[in-house]
Design a protein around this motif. Structure first.
Motif: not given
Length: 260
Positions: A19-32
């Motif tokens: 969902a975060i990728k869809e809302a913020l396609p240019d963001a780097e996401i680090f999940d834990f």
């Protein structure tokens, strides 16, 4: 933009990051999956937003949020929850920064927009209290309260710090004066300080915020708009406002939100 995401359930974490990728396609996401691992990562990497599941094993999202804000006071926090006790009236009052599972692109976009909005003041509050940073007290229109004695202001700070619990005069003396003897001289001095505090409350039509009984005092938390209390209520605006300092002019003040 760098974004943190934490959820100890694999499927929920995958839905969150998608969902975060869809809302913020240019963001780097680090999940834990483990809050402790996210915290270690945050010590070396500056991020702008963190999506935190409230209920995680080992460390709750609220505990993690406090530790992250200690590292980066400017970090924006958005809580994620699957428990309906955060819906209804509570969600309506503290709307910004909560997402109910399942997480979707639309929910993420809505909360990102809400983070830019100011906190609405509580309409029934008689006084506004600032605990983060230096302690201070204001009328609803922003006028600072003038305390004739700094120690009287400190007594009020201690009562706010105790979050509505009844405090004996002796207990207040122990907090303010540490190892000094609790003798008749000190008791008389404390009564003068308390009288001065009540005079200040009267000057601002705020005497009802103090519960005063024989040999004990407490604040009526329902009549205070306090950043510390908002934090305890999971108000994301207050969490985001926390800047690693709490009543910094008072040596006895300790941050006490770990249990919330």
């Amino acid at each position: 933009m760098k974004v943190l995401a934490a959820d100890d359930e694999a499927l929920a974490r995958e839905m969150l990051t998608d969902a975060i990728k869809e809302a913020l396609p240019d963001a780097e996401i680090f999940d834990f999956a483990k809050p402790s691992e996210l915290l270690e990562f945050a010590k070396t990497t500056t991020c702008e937003i963190a999506f935190l599941d409230i209920h995680m094993r080992g460390m709750t999202g609220v505990e993690l949020a406090k530790k992250l804000k200690d590292l980066n006071p400017k970090l924006n926090i958005i809580f994620v929850t699957g428990f309906d006790q955060y819906t209804g009236d509570a969600m309506a009052l503290h709307a910004s920064g909560y997402i109910m599972k399942p997480v979707t692109k639309e929910k993420v976009e809505a909360e990102l927009a809400e983070l830019r909005h100011p906190i609405e003041p509580k309409s029934n509050a008689i006084l506004k209290v600032q605990c983060f940073g230096n302690f201070d007290v204001f009328t609803p229109d922003g006028t600072p309260l003038h305390f004739e004695r700094s120690r009287s202001k400190e007594i009020f700070a201690y009562l706010v710090h105790r979050h509505g619990s009844s405090c004996s005069i002796k207990e207040i003396a122990a907090a303010l004066f540490e190892d000094e003897p609790y003798d008749l001289k000190q008791q008389a001095y404390l009564q003068k300080l308390i009288s001065s505090m009540m005079k200040t409350m009267k000057n601002y039509n705020a005497t009802s915020v103090i519960f005063k009984k024989y040999n004990s005092l407490a604040v009526d938390t329902t009549k205070l708009d306090c950043d510390y209390y908002r934090f305890a209520e999971l108000d994301v605006g207050a969490v985001n406002a926390y800047s690693s300092e709490y009543m910094s002019q008072y040596y006895w003040a300790e941050f006490m939100l770990d249990d919330y």
